[in-house]
Design a protein around this motif. Structure first.
Motif, PDB file in Angstrom:
ATOM      1  N   ARG A 133       7.565   3.811   0.293  1.00  7.80           N
ATOM      2  CA  ARG A 133       7.187   4.157   1.661  1.00  7.80           C
ATOM      3  C   ARG A 133       8.122   3.623   2.733  1.00  7.80           C
ATOM      4  N   ALA A 134       9.060   2.735   2.388  1.00 10.67           N
ATOM      5  CA  ALA A 134       9.950   2.158   3.395  1.00 10.67           C
ATOM      6  C   ALA A 134      11.231   1.672   2.735  1.00 10.67           C
ATOM      7  N   ALA A 135      12.240   1.448   3.567  1.00  2.00           N
ATOM      8  CA  ALA A 135      13.533   0.958   3.083  1.00  2.00           C
ATOM      9  C   ALA A 135      13.671  -0.528   3.413  1.00  2.00           C
ATOM     10  N   PHE A 136      14.201  -1.271   2.465  1.00  2.90           N
ATOM     11  CA  PHE A 136      14.397  -2.712   2.635  1.00  2.90           C
ATOM     12  C   PHE A 136      15.788  -3.082   2.160  1.00  2.90           C
ATOM     13  N   SER A 137      16.455  -3.930   2.909  1.00  2.62           N
ATOM     14  CA  SER A 137      17.785  -4.373   2.512  1.00  2.62           C
ATOM     15  C   SER A 137      17.750  -5.709   1.779  1.00  2.62           C
ATOM     16  N   ASP A 138      16.555  -6.318   1.683  1.00  2.00           N
ATOM     17  CA  ASP A 138      16.429  -7.612   1.019  1.00  2.00           C
ATOM     18  C   ASP A 138      15.067  -7.679   0.330  1.00  2.00           C
ATOM     19  N   ILE A 139      15.069  -7.900  -0.955  1.00  2.00           N
ATOM     20  CA  ILE A 139      13.815  -7.957  -1.717  1.00  2.00           C
ATOM     21  C   ILE A 139      12.935  -9.134  -1.293  1.00  2.00           C
ATOM     22  N   ALA A 140      13.533 -10.154  -0.685  1.00  2.00           N
ATOM     23  CA  ALA A 140      12.758 -11.315  -0.242  1.00  2.00           C
ATOM     24  C   ALA A 140      11.669 -10.906   0.754  1.00  2.00           C
ATOM     25  N   VAL A 141      11.909  -9.878   1.537  1.00  2.00           N
ATOM     26  CA  VAL A 141      10.915  -9.412   2.505  1.00  2.00           C
ATOM     27  C   VAL A 141       9.668  -8.905   1.766  1.00  2.00           C
ATOM     28  N   ILE A 142       9.896  -8.158   0.694  1.00  2.00           N
ATOM     29  CA  ILE A 142       8.778  -7.641  -0.110  1.00  2.00           C
ATOM     30  C   ILE A 142       8.064  -8.790  -0.814  1.00  2.00           C
ATOM     31  N   ASP A 143       8.835  -9.672  -1.417  1.00  2.00           N
ATOM     32  CA  ASP A 143       8.241 -10.799  -2.141  1.00  2.00           C
ATOM     33  C   ASP A 143       7.463 -11.733  -1.211  1.00  2.00           C
ATOM     34  N   ASN A 144       7.937 -11.901   0.018  1.00  2.00           N
ATOM     35  CA  ASN A 144       7.197 -12.725   0.992  1.00  2.00           C
ATOM     36  C   ASN A 144       5.847 -12.084   1.316  1.00  2.00           C
ATOM     37  N   ALA A 145       5.828 -10.759   1.451  1.00  2.00           N
ATOM     38  CA  ALA A 145       4.565 -10.059   1.710  1.00  2.00           C
ATOM     39  C   ALA A 145       3.617 -10.247   0.522  1.00  2.00           C
ATOM     40  N   TRP A 146       4.144 -10.139  -0.693  1.00  2.00           N
ATOM     41  CA  TRP A 146       3.351 -10.358  -1.907  1.00  2.00           C
ATOM     42  C   TRP A 146       2.720 -11.745  -1.885  1.00  2.00           C
ATOM     43  N   ASN A 147       3.506 -12.736  -1.539  1.00  2.00           N
ATOM     44  CA  ASN A 147       2.997 -14.104  -1.519  1.00  2.00           C
ATOM     45  C   ASN A 147       1.939 -14.317  -0.447  1.00  2.00           C
ATOM     46  N   LYS A 148       2.044 -13.607   0.676  1.00  2.00           N
ATOM     47  CA  LYS A 148       1.027 -13.695   1.726  1.00  2.00           C
ATOM     48  C   LYS A 148      -0.260 -12.981   1.306  1.00  2.00           C
ATOM     49  N   LEU A 149      -0.119 -11.964   0.474  1.00  2.00           N
ATOM     50  CA  LEU A 149      -1.248 -11.159   0.014  1.00  2.00           C
ATOM     51  C   LEU A 149      -2.118 -11.897  -0.995  1.00  2.00           C
ATOM     52  N   LEU A 150      -1.487 -12.619  -1.912  1.00  2.00           N
ATOM     53  CA  LEU A 150      -2.199 -13.217  -3.043  1.00  2.00           C
ATOM     54  C   LEU A 150      -3.056 -14.420  -2.667  1.00  2.00           C
ATOM     55  N   SER A 151      -4.199 -14.500  -3.300  1.00  2.00           N
ATOM     56  CA  SER A 151      -5.035 -15.696  -3.231  1.00  2.00           C
ATOM     57  C   SER A 151      -4.691 -16.564  -4.444  1.00  2.00           C
ATOM     58  N   ASP A 152      -5.229 -17.768  -4.497  1.00  2.00           N
ATOM     59  CA  ASP A 152      -5.018 -18.630  -5.666  1.00  2.00           C
ATOM     60  C   ASP A 152      -5.592 -17.980  -6.922  1.00  2.00           C
ATOM     61  N   THR A 153      -6.720 -17.288  -6.764  1.00  2.00           N
ATOM     62  CA  THR A 153      -7.326 -16.584  -7.900  1.00  2.00           C
ATOM     63  C   THR A 153      -6.416 -15.466  -8.391  1.00  2.00           C
TER      64      THR A 153
END
Length: 192
Positions: A133-153
């Motif tokens: 759905r979008a273009a990214f020049s750095d995978i860290a942006v996606i991975d940071n969103a993943w880390n914000k999304l996840l709970s400890d569970t």
């Protein structure tokens, strides 16, 4: 602004439902979703029975969405109509109380993201979904969103289960809180 309720609703309409990119939702979008979902679920194969099942699901889904959101009865649902339907039928409610149309779409979306079919959306599947759905020049942006999304569970489970995905998706469209982790369900959002 990218995480605002208004922008998230626009995002859902534009990137999740408006498959033909004409700016409104209509029967054609859901016909296209039946084809898309069959190809994704069957990993490129296109069995007639799977397609007919998806076609039935998507036609029913369109009929329900049109009933809930096509306020002017013109055969199309624009962003404002969709937003008003979400406000009326979803805001402040848990997933279990959503209309069947919304629940069916959320469950189908999970199946399309859970590419390996193990019942869990992991980081690699999340990345694959986000880049559609979008273009990214750095995978860290996606991975940071993943880390914000996840709970400890979620971290302990190794990803996002269907019940957790349902919870996150329902919060994405029905929770006006811009700091809620669900705002990252589809990756970093851009302002539309």
């Amino acid at each position: 602004m990218a995480l605002s309720f208004e922008n998230r609703i626009k995002y859902i309409v534009r990137y999740m439902y408006d498959i033909d990119n004409n700016g409104v939702l209509d029967q054609n979008d859901f016909d296209c979703l039946a084809v898309k979902n069959t190809i994704i679920e069957c990993k490129g194969d296109f069995p007639k029975a799977a397609f007919e099942n998806n076609q039935l699901i998507m036609r029913n889904l369109w009929n329900e969405i049109a009933e809930l959101a096509d306020f002017d009865k013109n055969g199309e649902v624009d962003v404002d109509e969709f937003k008003n339907a979400v406000i009326t039928h979803c805001v402040g409610k848990p997933f279990a109380d959503f209309p069947n149309a919304f629940k069916a779409f959320i469950e189908n979306q999970f199946k399309s993201v859970d590419v390996d079919g193990d019942g869990l959306v992991g980081l690699n599947e999340y990345r694959q979904d986000v880049i559609t759905r979008a273009a990214f020049s750095d995978i860290a942006v996606i991975d940071n969103a993943w880390n914000k999304l996840l709970s400890d569970t979620d971290r302990a489970a190794g990803g996002i289960t269907l019940p957790r995905y349902q919870e996150l998706f329902s919060n994405f469209i029905a929770n006006k809180d811009e700091s809620h982790p669900s705002c990252y369900l589809f990756g970093p959002l851009m302002k539309l």
